[in-house]
Design an enzyme around this catalytic site. Sequence first.
Site, PDB file in Angstrom:
ATOM      1  N   GLU B 286       0.829  -1.195   0.000  1.00 37.16           N
ATOM      2  CA  GLU B 286       0.000   0.000   0.000  1.00 37.16           C
ATOM      3  C   GLU B 286       0.870   1.254   0.000  1.00 37.16           C
ATOM      4  O   GLU B 286       0.571   2.236  -0.685  1.00 37.16           O
ATOM      5  CB  GLU B 286      -0.913  -0.019   1.231  1.00 37.16           C
ATOM      6  CG  GLU B 286      -2.174   0.791   1.092  1.00 37.16           C
ATOM      7  CD  GLU B 286      -3.143   0.513   2.243  1.00 37.16           C
ATOM      8  OE1 GLU B 286      -3.926  -0.445   2.135  1.00 37.16           O
ATOM      9  OE2 GLU B 286      -3.092   1.236   3.251  1.00 37.16           O
ATOM     10  N   GLU B 289       2.237   1.819  -3.386  1.00 35.39           N
ATOM     11  CA  GLU B 289       1.168   2.336  -4.251  1.00 35.39           C
ATOM     12  C   GLU B 289       0.933   3.827  -3.962  1.00 35.39           C
ATOM     13  O   GLU B 289       0.775   4.630  -4.891  1.00 35.39           O
ATOM     14  CB  GLU B 289      -0.105   1.524  -4.010  1.00 35.39           C
ATOM     15  CG  GLU B 289      -1.181   1.740  -5.058  1.00 35.39           C
ATOM     16  CD  GLU B 289      -2.469   0.972  -4.718  1.00 35.39           C
ATOM     17  OE1 GLU B 289      -2.458   0.128  -3.796  1.00 35.39           O
ATOM     18  OE2 GLU B 289      -3.487   1.243  -5.377  1.00 35.39           O
ATOM     19  N   CYS B 312      -7.959  -2.129   3.965  1.00 28.38           N
ATOM     20  CA  CYS B 312      -7.746  -3.346   4.755  1.00 28.38           C
ATOM     21  C   CYS B 312      -8.970  -3.738   5.561  1.00 28.38           C
ATOM     22  O   CYS B 312      -8.974  -4.774   6.197  1.00 28.38           O
ATOM     23  CB  CYS B 312      -6.536  -3.202   5.648  1.00 28.38           C
ATOM     24  SG  CYS B 312      -6.353  -1.598   6.346  1.00 28.38           S
ATOM     25  N   SER B 332      -6.894   1.890  -2.365  1.00 25.71           N
ATOM     26  CA  SER B 332      -5.735   1.071  -2.702  1.00 25.71           C
ATOM     27  C   SER B 332      -6.215  -0.299  -3.170  1.00 25.71           C
ATOM     28  O   SER B 332      -7.232  -0.810  -2.695  1.00 25.71           O
ATOM     29  CB  SER B 332      -4.867   0.911  -1.457  1.00 25.71           C
ATOM     30  OG  SER B 332      -3.997  -0.176  -1.606  1.00 25.71           O
ATOM     31  N   LYS B 371     -14.923 -10.158   8.130  1.00 20.40           N
ATOM     32  CA  LYS B 371     -13.875 -11.041   7.602  1.00 20.40           C
ATOM     33  C   LYS B 371     -14.427 -12.419   7.263  1.00 20.40           C
ATOM     34  O   LYS B 371     -13.889 -13.120   6.422  1.00 20.40           O
ATOM     35  CB  LYS B 371     -12.730 -11.163   8.607  1.00 20.40           C
ATOM     36  CG  LYS B 371     -12.040  -9.840   8.899  1.00 20.40           C
ATOM     37  CD  LYS B 371     -10.742  -9.706   8.155  1.00 20.40           C
ATOM     38  CE  LYS B 371     -10.156  -8.308   8.182  1.00 20.40           C
ATOM     39  NZ  LYS B 371     -10.158  -7.618   9.461  1.00 20.40           N
ATOM     40  N   GLU B 374     -15.604 -11.809   3.921  1.00 19.78           N
ATOM     41  CA  GLU B 374     -14.486 -11.516   3.010  1.00 19.78           C
ATOM     42  C   GLU B 374     -13.794 -12.794   2.539  1.00 19.78           C
ATOM     43  O   GLU B 374     -13.514 -12.948   1.351  1.00 19.78           O
ATOM     44  CB  GLU B 374     -13.463 -10.604   3.703  1.00 19.78           C
ATOM     45  CG  GLU B 374     -12.308 -10.211   2.779  1.00 19.78           C
ATOM     46  CD  GLU B 374     -11.193  -9.466   3.487  1.00 19.78           C
ATOM     47  OE1 GLU B 374     -10.827  -9.855   4.613  1.00 19.78           O
ATOM     48  OE2 GLU B 374     -10.662  -8.507   2.895  1.00 19.78           O
ATOM     49  N   GLU B 379     -13.222 -14.086  -5.459  1.00 21.76           N
ATOM     50  CA  GLU B 379     -11.919 -13.690  -6.002  1.00 21.76           C
ATOM     51  C   GLU B 379     -10.771 -14.045  -5.064  1.00 21.76           C
ATOM     52  O   GLU B 379      -9.609 -13.934  -5.440  1.00 21.76           O
ATOM     53  CB  GLU B 379     -11.905 -12.190  -6.339  1.00 21.76           C
ATOM     54  CG  GLU B 379     -12.069 -11.230  -5.179  1.00 21.76           C
ATOM     55  CD  GLU B 379     -13.527 -10.833  -4.887  1.00 21.76           C
ATOM     56  OE1 GLU B 379     -14.434 -11.650  -5.160  1.00 21.76           O
ATOM     57  OE2 GLU B 379     -13.733  -9.714  -4.370  1.00 21.76           O
ATOM     58  N   CYS B 516     -10.474  -1.698  14.621  1.00 20.79           N
ATOM     59  CA  CYS B 516     -10.734  -3.122  14.876  1.00 20.79           C
ATOM     60  C   CYS B 516     -10.824  -3.451  16.360  1.00 20.79           C
ATOM     61  O   CYS B 516     -11.475  -4.426  16.734  1.00 20.79           O
ATOM     62  CB  CYS B 516      -9.657  -3.973  14.236  1.00 20.79           C
ATOM     63  SG  CYS B 516      -9.556  -3.770  12.454  1.00 20.79           S
TER      64      CYS B 516
END
Lengths: 160, 592
Positions: B286, B289, B312, B332, B371, B374, B379, B516
């Site tokens: 990141e 980037e 994230c 990102s 999560k 996720e 993908e 978190c």
Amino acid sequence: MSHIKIELRKEDVDFIKGVCATFNNDPQELINVLHTCQEHFGYLPAEIQEVVSDGLNMPVAKIYGVVTFYSFFTMTPKGKHPISICLGTACYVRGAEKVLDEFKKELGIQVGESTKDSKFSLSSLRCVGACGLAPVVLVGDKTYGRVAPDDVKNILKEYE
Amino acid sequence: METIKLTIDNKEVDVPGGTTIYKAAKELGIDIPTLCYMELHDMNIENKPAGCRICVAEVSGRRNLAPTCSTKCESGMVVKTHTPRVLNARRTVMEFILSDHPKDCLICSKSGTCELQAMAHRLGIKDIPGAEYAAVSTYRKDTSPSIIRDLDKCIMCRRCEMMCNEVQTVGAISAVNRGFMATVAPAFEQNLEHSTCTYCGQCVSVCPTGALTEVNHVPQVLRALVDPSKTVVVQTAPAVRAALGEEFGLAPGTLVTGKMTAALRALGFDYVFDTDFAADLTIMEEGTELLDRLSRHLKGDTTAKIPILTSCCPGWVNFFEEYFPDLKNVPSTAKSPQQMFGAIAKTYFADKIGINRKDMVVVSIMPCLAKKYECQREEFSTDGNPDVDFSISTRELASFIKQANIDIKNLQDEEFDSPLGESTGAGVIFGATGGVIEAACRTAFELYTGKKLERLDFTELRGMDGVRSATIDFDGLPLNIGIAHGLGNARKLLDDVRSGKSQFHAIEVMACPGGCIGGGGQPLHHGNSEVIKARATAIYTEDRKKPLRKSHENPFIIKLYEEFLGKPGSEKSHHLLHTHYFDKKKKIIIKK
Ligand code: SF4
Ligand code: SF4
Ligand code: SF4
Ligand code: FES
Ligand code: FES
């Protein structure tokens, strides 16, 4: 993640967007927007609520919450002959529920639904102020008093 | 502000105007029971629908009992909070609530932490008169990838609705219907999966009952552990170590990193690794980037999108895919640490230990419910085999440890396994709001300026304000940083990005209030924001204790690039560590 695919005709979408615009796209005006839409379409199916959600920029869950909270909003189209059964105290005590059950059985639909041919729809009401005639049934503008389950078939026959 | 003097339970108290009786009583140490009311003081989060009436008290001059959570103090008021009349009313209210409530506490996943159960106990309810005749409402159980809704257990406190609508501005759920059938549901009472829910889990973390709970994946993990053909690898997110201890009676903010590691080994995981390692990796990708986009932007390249947004947090990713799909090229492309970990574990590490990815099960311990969703995204799997097989929450891990009769408090500290267990302080602070961008600054500064960073603690990026900003001096280049936690706050920053008003170069977003550490999978805070602050302190303490505190100095990260990935942003890195986003906004299809 919403998977609802909405299909409406362009002029319907334009109408709803127009109503929202009349009320300044203000979420506070939700009830008025819904009233106007229901007057125009007769009912408020999911598709319409989704477009209102877009127009007023508010969550559709909230709109659904309002539609299901107020009994004057409906999500199903009214039949040609809307049937309402009073379930107020007087009517209830005199057996309105049995009458309602009979209508459900005869028409094969539940409260809030309409028959496949859109001829009849079924709803229940709070006291309509004709307690002397309990139990009371309304079909369109016509009032039937002291209805017994056995009368249901005959009432329906009038609209064949 | 004017001061009001009143008497509560024969004690006088002075409070500022506008204070509720409930809070004034609290000042005096009088604990009035509440059910629907909830407050997270430092986050400006409050729920007071005055719906349940458990908090009632006698107030002089009023005929009816008053709900203290929403009744304001008045001068000269005399309040009595625990008279026989009050106790009787509370009991009646409670009996009424319980008469329409399932009684399967035995197998309810909230049993032991349920506020309704605790209240029944506190009010001494042993019997519910007439319960056998009372009608019980029934709703279908709705299971989504992350959350189970069992609305038979809903008491209509509407805390979840407040979280989802006011705090998160997602509006996936709302109070619907009236009277007996009233409940909280997505539009048209669809399943949550078909709503705009982001799976942030904030509704779950405030629900006082078992109506909203996480999907439990412990049984699947257990099955993997008993299967001799599987190598089971576990990774633990930064925020877990700062909260797990609470489930075992330790004070909030107690770090249990070493004990947690020991417990995971005792549970039978073959390799105990650390998501912090992947957090360091995230910073490499990141950060690179960011610098790439930034330098192109400074050269006048208009295709370089600025600001860059962190990516994230999967709750946040779900949010922008639903509400800001037009901006889907702005965040990102770096995957979340959970997914980076899985991708490396099932390639690099599987090769290293000479096994096929199909024989490896990757489990993640997360403070997060998003999560769970996720890791099920298509993908993030190869030939149908997911990079991360199961994600379990901090709460689920605690329950698992208890099931295994592991006395975690008395375990000797142990270290993570190598190499995917080695991390720097930068990886640790991912757990608190502001941490990701601070970690990114530590690395980006050194890579950009070529100079050594003297001051590692970017305290200007820390704190609990919902939206924060700071300008960091990159050796003459002022870098504008924005931070938001809670999706409602994120929306504010995103609206500016959309309208082109945003002055930021980089923005960090975390879906959960506090980041978190306040995640939807953490031990329940029961409306005490001190708990969340203590966890943040713990995270920064762990960072300070680490010998290395900058991601790019992690020797195992350096080695991973040398041996496997090449350099940050390489083709291989892109293939394994980056992703793309989707437009998930509902479409209005117009019939011709
Ligand atoms: S998980 Fe988050 S987005 Fe989904 S319903 Fe709960 S609060 Fe709303
Ligand atoms: S689902 Fe839980 S938080 Fe939401 S209203 Fe019901 S009991 Fe309250
Ligand atoms: S802030 Fe953390 S816990 Fe909350 S949804 Fe995002 S990643 Fe999950
Ligand atoms: S109760 Fe039916 S008319 Fe009054
Ligand atoms: S706690 Fe005050 S009314 Fe529910």
